[in-house]
Each structure stands twice: as C-alpha cells, then as structure tokens.
Design a protein around this motif. Structure first.
Motif, PDB file in Angstrom:
ATOM      1  N   ASN A   1       0.822  -1.212   0.000  1.00 25.39           N
ATOM      2  CA  ASN A   1       0.000   0.000   0.000  1.00 25.39           C
ATOM      3  C   ASN A   1       0.856   1.261   0.000  1.00 25.39           C
ATOM      4  O   ASN A   1       0.552   2.219  -0.710  1.00 25.39           O
ATOM      5  CB  ASN A   1      -0.929   0.014   1.211  1.00 25.39           C
ATOM      6  N   HIS A   2       1.917   1.280   0.771  1.00 20.33           N
ATOM      7  CA  HIS A   2       2.778   2.459   0.849  1.00 20.33           C
ATOM      8  C   HIS A   2       3.486   2.707  -0.480  1.00 20.33           C
ATOM      9  O   HIS A   2       3.546   3.839  -0.965  1.00 20.33           O
ATOM     10  CB  HIS A   2       3.789   2.287   1.983  1.00 20.33           C
ATOM     11  N   LEU A   3       4.041   1.643  -1.083  1.00 17.40           N
ATOM     12  CA  LEU A   3       4.720   1.817  -2.361  1.00 17.40           C
ATOM     13  C   LEU A   3       3.740   2.229  -3.463  1.00 17.40           C
ATOM     14  O   LEU A   3       4.078   3.042  -4.324  1.00 17.40           O
ATOM     15  CB  LEU A   3       5.457   0.536  -2.757  1.00 17.40           C
ATOM     16  N   GLY A   4       2.527   1.697  -3.411  1.00 16.07           N
ATOM     17  CA  GLY A   4       1.512   2.105  -4.385  1.00 16.07           C
ATOM     18  C   GLY A   4       1.158   3.576  -4.247  1.00 16.07           C
ATOM     19  O   GLY A   4       0.993   4.284  -5.241  1.00 16.07           O
ATOM     20  N   LEU A   5       1.052   4.043  -3.022  1.00 16.21           N
ATOM     21  CA  LEU A   5       0.768   5.460  -2.775  1.00 16.21           C
ATOM     22  C   LEU A   5       1.890   6.340  -3.304  1.00 16.21           C
ATOM     23  O   LEU A   5       1.639   7.362  -3.962  1.00 16.21           O
ATOM     24  CB  LEU A   5       0.578   5.697  -1.274  1.00 16.21           C
ATOM     25  N   LEU A   6       3.135   5.945  -3.058  1.00 13.12           N
ATOM     26  CA  LEU A   6       4.267   6.726  -3.558  1.00 13.12           C
ATOM     27  C   LEU A   6       4.307   6.737  -5.084  1.00 13.12           C
ATOM     28  O   LEU A   6       4.607   7.772  -5.692  1.00 13.12           O
ATOM     29  CB  LEU A   6       5.579   6.175  -3.004  1.00 13.12           C
ATOM     30  N   GLU A   7       4.005   5.603  -5.715  1.00 16.62           N
ATOM     31  CA  GLU A   7       3.996   5.543  -7.176  1.00 16.62           C
ATOM     32  C   GLU A   7       2.918   6.453  -7.756  1.00 16.62           C
ATOM     33  O   GLU A   7       3.151   7.162  -8.738  1.00 16.62           O
ATOM     34  CB  GLU A   7       3.778   4.110  -7.642  1.00 16.62           C
ATOM     35  N   ARG A   8       1.737   6.456  -7.135  1.00 18.93           N
ATOM     36  CA  ARG A   8       0.664   7.334  -7.608  1.00 18.93           C
ATOM     37  C   ARG A   8       1.046   8.797  -7.451  1.00 18.93           C
ATOM     38  O   ARG A   8       0.758   9.627  -8.323  1.00 18.93           O
ATOM     39  CB  ARG A   8      -0.643   7.033  -6.875  1.00 18.93           C
ATOM     40  N   LYS A   9       1.702   9.147  -6.345  1.00 20.37           N
ATOM     41  CA  LYS A   9       2.144  10.536  -6.140  1.00 20.37           C
ATOM     42  C   LYS A   9       3.170  10.939  -7.194  1.00 20.37           C
ATOM     43  O   LYS A   9       3.115  12.051  -7.732  1.00 20.37           O
ATOM     44  CB  LYS A   9       2.756  10.709  -4.752  1.00 20.37           C
ATOM     45  N   GLU A  10       4.111  10.048  -7.492  1.00 19.78           N
ATOM     46  CA  GLU A  10       5.126  10.370  -8.497  1.00 19.78           C
ATOM     47  C   GLU A  10       4.504  10.527  -9.876  1.00 19.78           C
ATOM     48  O   GLU A  10       4.891  11.409 -10.643  1.00 19.78           O
ATOM     49  CB  GLU A  10       6.215   9.302  -8.519  1.00 19.78           C
ATOM     50  N   GLU A  11       3.532   9.677 -10.216  1.00 16.62           N
ATOM     51  CA  GLU A  11       2.854   9.795 -11.507  1.00 16.62           C
ATOM     52  C   GLU A  11       2.106  11.113 -11.611  1.00 16.62           C
ATOM     53  O   GLU A  11       2.131  11.768 -12.654  1.00 16.62           O
ATOM     54  CB  GLU A  11       1.890   8.631 -11.704  1.00 16.62           C
ATOM     55  N   SER A  12       1.433  11.514 -10.529  1.00 18.38           N
ATOM     56  CA  SER A  12       0.688  12.767 -10.569  1.00 18.38           C
ATOM     57  C   SER A  12       1.646  13.972 -10.690  1.00 18.38           C
ATOM     58  O   SER A  12       1.335  14.940 -11.339  1.00 18.38           O
ATOM     59  CB  SER A  12      -0.209  12.912  -9.352  1.00 18.38           C
ATOM     60  N   MET A  13       2.810  13.871 -10.043  1.00 20.49           N
ATOM     61  CA  MET A  13       3.788  14.956 -10.148  1.00 20.49           C
ATOM     62  C   MET A  13       4.365  15.040 -11.568  1.00 20.49           C
ATOM     63  O   MET A  13       4.635  16.130 -12.056  1.00 20.49           O
ATOM     64  CB  MET A  13       4.918  14.764  -9.134  1.00 20.49           C
ATOM     65  N   LYS A  14       4.525  13.912 -12.226  1.00 19.59           N
ATOM     66  CA  LYS A  14       5.032  13.915 -13.601  1.00 19.59           C
ATOM     67  C   LYS A  14       4.007  14.545 -14.549  1.00 19.59           C
ATOM     68  O   LYS A  14       4.364  15.229 -15.491  1.00 19.59           O
ATOM     69  CB  LYS A  14       5.364  12.500 -14.056  1.00 19.59           C
ATOM     70  N   ARG A  15       2.720  14.270 -14.299  1.00 23.33           N
ATOM     71  CA  ARG A  15       1.667  14.835 -15.151  1.00 23.33           C
ATOM     72  C   ARG A  15       1.561  16.346 -14.969  1.00 23.33           C
ATOM     73  O   ARG A  15       1.239  17.073 -15.893  1.00 23.33           O
ATOM     74  CB  ARG A  15       0.326  14.186 -14.868  1.00 23.33           C
TER      75      ARG A  15
END
Length: 71
Positions: free
Chosen positions: A55-69
């Motif tokens: 869950n934690h790694l998934g949250l970090l991945e989603r945050k990084e994707e949103s920052m890239k967008r």
C-alpha cells in the motif's frame, strides 16, 4: 536521481530481513520457552507488514505519476 519508491523498496528490504530474519526467530524461540506475550504481539505485525509495504509503495507511485503529469 533515485526515486522515493526505489529508496523505500530498499528500506523495506532491510526491514523485512531484520524482522523476519532476526526478530521473528527470536520470538519463536521465546515462545517455546514460555514467553508468549512477545510472540502474540509480533504475529499481527508479521501478517500485516507485506500489505503495508504494498500500500505504501503504491501510494508513492501514484504521487510520483501525478507529479510527472503536473510538470
């Protein structure tokens, strides 16, 4: 530049090695000696730790994707 996800994957690897490689065997040994409180306290952590990691790694991945967008 190393991402937060990669750093946390490395941190979780160390956490898993220490917890499942040292703390849980010690807990099993103490359980056989009659000290049950530590064992029963660590079993829920041992069961929950993989899902916490996922869950934690998934949250970090989603945050990084949103920052890239955003950029």
């Amino acid at each position: 530049m190393i991402s937060k996800v990669d750093r946390w994957k490395k941190n979780y690897l160390y956490i898993f090695i220490v917890f499942y490689g040292a703390i849980m065997p010690l807990s099993f040994y103490l359980f056989k000696q009659g000290y049950t409180s530590l064992f029963y306290g660590l079993v829920p952590i041992a069961v929950a730790l993989p899902s916490v990691r996922r869950n934690h790694l998934g949250l970090l991945e989603r945050k990084e994707e949103s920052m890239k967008r955003i950029r």
